[in-house]
Design a protein around this motif. Sequence first.
Motif, mmCIF file in Angstrom:
data_model
loop_
_atom_site.group_PDB
_atom_site.id
_atom_site.type_symbol
_atom_site.label_atom_id
_atom_site.label_comp_id
_atom_site.label_asym_id
_atom_site.label_seq_id
_atom_site.Cartn_x
_atom_site.Cartn_y
_atom_site.Cartn_z
ATOM 1 N N TYR A 212 0.833 -1.208 0.000
ATOM 2 C CA TYR A 212 0.000 0.000 0.000
ATOM 3 C C TYR A 212 0.868 1.258 0.000
ATOM 4 C CZ TYR A 212 -3.729 -3.282 1.340
ATOM 5 O OH TYR A 212 -4.616 -4.314 1.379
ATOM 6 N N TRP A 213 1.956 1.212 0.785
ATOM 7 C CA TRP A 213 2.883 2.344 0.813
ATOM 8 C C TRP A 213 3.475 2.581 -0.578
ATOM 9 C CZ3 TRP A 213 3.536 6.202 3.965
ATOM 10 C CH2 TRP A 213 3.271 6.067 5.330
ATOM 11 N N THR A 214 3.887 1.510 -1.223
ATOM 12 C CA THR A 214 4.509 1.631 -2.541
ATOM 13 C C THR A 214 3.528 2.231 -3.545
ATOM 14 O OG1 THR A 214 5.940 -0.281 -2.095
ATOM 15 C CG2 THR A 214 5.631 0.354 -4.395
ATOM 16 N N ALA A 215 2.288 1.731 -3.526
ATOM 17 C CA ALA A 215 1.274 2.255 -4.450
ATOM 18 C C ALA A 215 0.969 3.713 -4.151
ATOM 19 C CB ALA A 215 0.004 1.410 -4.350
ATOM 20 N N TYR A 216 0.861 4.037 -2.877
ATOM 21 C CA TYR A 216 0.501 5.405 -2.496
ATOM 22 C C TYR A 216 1.610 6.405 -2.828
ATOM 23 C CZ TYR A 216 -0.676 9.432 0.375
ATOM 24 O OH TYR A 216 -0.948 10.698 0.798
ATOM 25 N N LEU A 217 2.819 6.096 -2.385
ATOM 26 C CA LEU A 217 3.917 7.041 -2.583
ATOM 27 C C LEU A 217 4.287 7.168 -4.062
ATOM 28 C CD1 LEU A 217 6.119 6.094 0.493
ATOM 29 C CD2 LEU A 217 4.649 8.104 0.220
ATOM 30 N N GLY A 218 4.025 6.118 -4.833
ATOM 31 C CA GLY A 218 4.306 6.182 -6.257
ATOM 32 C C GLY A 218 3.363 7.104 -7.015
ATOM 33 N N ARG A 219 2.223 7.428 -6.396
ATOM 34 C CA ARG A 219 1.226 8.282 -7.052
ATOM 35 C C ARG A 219 1.029 9.628 -6.381
ATOM 36 N NH1 ARG A 219 0.309 3.093 -7.699
ATOM 37 N NH2 ARG A 219 -0.617 2.297 -9.620
ATOM 38 N N LEU A 220 1.565 9.768 -5.179
ATOM 39 C CA LEU A 220 1.312 10.977 -4.401
ATOM 40 C C LEU A 220 1.712 12.242 -5.147
ATOM 41 C CD1 LEU A 220 0.417 12.292 -1.766
ATOM 42 C CD2 LEU A 220 2.703 11.846 -0.838
ATOM 43 N N GLN A 221 2.862 12.210 -5.796
ATOM 44 C CA GLN A 221 3.346 13.417 -6.466
ATOM 45 C C GLN A 221 2.542 13.772 -7.712
ATOM 46 O OE1 GLN A 221 7.606 11.890 -5.970
ATOM 47 N NE2 GLN A 221 7.945 14.074 -6.210
ATOM 48 N N ARG A 222 1.723 12.805 -8.192
ATOM 49 C CA ARG A 222 0.861 13.091 -9.344
ATOM 50 C C ARG A 222 -0.493 13.642 -8.916
ATOM 51 N NH1 ARG A 222 2.841 7.954 -11.180
ATOM 52 N NH2 ARG A 222 0.801 6.980 -11.065
ATOM 53 N N LYS A 223 -0.706 13.731 -7.615
ATOM 54 C CA LYS A 223 -1.960 14.269 -7.119
ATOM 55 C C LYS A 223 -2.065 15.750 -7.474
ATOM 56 C CE LYS A 223 -4.665 14.698 -2.853
ATOM 57 N NZ LYS A 223 -4.688 14.473 -1.391
ATOM 58 N N SER A 224 -3.231 16.150 -7.929
ATOM 59 C CA SER A 224 -3.439 17.542 -8.332
ATOM 60 C C SER A 224 -3.108 18.491 -7.185
ATOM 61 C CB SER A 224 -4.897 17.740 -8.765
ATOM 62 O OG SER A 224 -5.155 19.084 -9.076
ATOM 63 N N GLY A 225 -2.261 19.490 -7.471
ATOM 64 C CA GLY A 225 -1.908 20.497 -6.475
ATOM 65 C C GLY A 225 -0.731 20.131 -5.599
ATOM 66 N N PHE A 226 -0.176 18.919 -5.767
ATOM 67 C CA PHE A 226 0.943 18.501 -4.918
ATOM 68 C C PHE A 226 2.209 19.242 -5.362
ATOM 69 C CE2 PHE A 226 4.327 15.890 -3.250
ATOM 70 C CZ PHE A 226 3.832 15.474 -2.029
ATOM 71 N N ALA A 227 2.865 19.915 -4.408
ATOM 72 C CA ALA A 227 4.009 20.775 -4.728
ATOM 73 C C ALA A 227 5.294 19.970 -4.945
ATOM 74 C CB ALA A 227 4.224 21.784 -3.606
ATOM 75 N N ASP A 228 6.076 20.402 -5.933
ATOM 76 C CA ASP A 228 7.337 19.726 -6.261
ATOM 77 C C ASP A 228 8.346 19.798 -5.113
ATOM 78 O OD1 ASP A 228 6.365 19.134 -8.773
ATOM 79 O OD2 ASP A 228 7.337 20.843 -9.744
ATOM 80 N N ARG A 229 8.233 20.796 -4.237
ATOM 81 C CA ARG A 229 9.241 20.964 -3.183
ATOM 82 C C ARG A 229 9.218 19.821 -2.165
ATOM 83 N NH1 ARG A 229 5.071 24.406 -1.734
ATOM 84 N NH2 ARG A 229 4.369 24.341 0.447
ATOM 85 N N PHE A 230 8.193 18.947 -2.235
ATOM 86 C CA PHE A 230 8.123 17.830 -1.287
ATOM 87 C C PHE A 230 8.657 16.528 -1.886
ATOM 88 C CE2 PHE A 230 4.659 20.653 0.282
ATOM 89 C CZ PHE A 230 5.264 20.991 1.473
ATOM 90 N N ALA A 231 9.369 16.615 -3.016
ATOM 91 C CA ALA A 231 9.914 15.410 -3.644
ATOM 92 C C ALA A 231 10.850 14.668 -2.693
ATOM 93 C CB ALA A 231 10.652 15.776 -4.934
ATOM 94 N N LEU A 232 11.701 15.412 -1.977
ATOM 95 C CA LEU A 232 12.616 14.776 -1.031
ATOM 96 C C LEU A 232 11.842 14.133 0.119
ATOM 97 C CD1 LEU A 232 15.414 14.109 0.039
ATOM 98 C CD2 LEU A 232 15.571 16.444 0.957
#
Length: 398
Positions: A212-232
């Motif tokens: 579940y973690w792998t699926a979630y974190l793999g898509r989190l950054q594609r969520k609308s409005g998610f800021a690039d500064r949280f990539a790290l």
Amino acid sequence: MKTKLRTLALCLVTAGWLSVAGAQGLRAEIGKPLQQAGELLKAGKAREALAKVREAESVGGRSAAEQQTIDRMKAAAAQRAGDYAVAAQALEALAAKAGGNELGQLAEQLAAAYAQLRNTAKANEWLNKAVAAGNNSATIKQLQAYLQSASGDYNAIARDAGAAVAAAEQAGRKPDEGDLLRLADAQQRTGNTNGYVGTLEKLVTYYPKKDYWTAYLGRLQRKSGFADRFALDVMRLKLAVGALGKTDEYMEMAQLALQAGLPSEAVRIVEQGYKAGALGSGAEATRHQRLRDLALKQEAQLKADIAQQAEAAAAEKSGDDLVKVGFAYASMGQADKGAALIQKGISKGGLRRPEDAKLRLGQAQAQAGQKAAAAQTLRSVKGHDGVAEIAHLWLAAH
């Protein structure tokens, strides 16, 4: 799901029914093969049992009681033999003369039989009859979920599963894992990306499994409005839950840490990559070593300069630099000092991103072992650009 269907409502036979032939004084030419059928069912020989039922059914002049007993045994033997067409025929004959709870149970078995036959219309018809008769068992809910999925009506699945999840949360209960999975699947199939990511967040919160973690974190950054500064931060979470494993990921994460002014963190990431066997070998081994050397060099420079940086940050009008220096201290293993500096920066005010500062404070407090304070701080983080998700996930992952 098909395997589950085979066991949802498998058998009508009870110990009493196996001996019903003798108890009701049925004619020997009917009662004997039915008794033999019952014994064969007990031995797991369903097809042989069905043959005995047919032997009893071949007797002419059957009474209503005899026919009902035959139908019961036929339904049981056919279900166990996987002959769902015959089972449905016998169950419908029984249902025609039943009412109340018995009808609800028979209707449940008919819904399961027709689902096995992929006759969705008939399965839904009997499912509705089961519910109308007061049958709201867990089996009924499983059948409803299966039939909705078979029908392809994923909007209905999302609506029903979403309602079940919301009801559980409102009641202070952990939602059923199956409801969350159905909801996530339906949201993905209907293109509801934000809803899907939100449901995955609930899965990692309530059922923190690696998949579940792998699926979630793999898509989190594609969520609308998610800021690039949280990539790290996303990669930090991947590392924490064991979902970071590729060579390129270790390299990227270390480089992001260097760009953020956190060379001590970069050193730790590189060393973990070496330990995991992801770095230090292959055609890129020299490049890995260069990154390690760069991180060590920048770490030594930061250690020499950080006290002066803290002094300069304290003289600034806003608290942004204090937050940055405080988080750097925390990354160097001085989490108590780092948390104190971040707190001073928050108190000074004038912050460009106050919620980011609270996130860094909570992370520093967690590293310092201040669990209660960290939890309180991280739960207080608000925002719609990813900062709140990172804060809440940090609690779930640590």
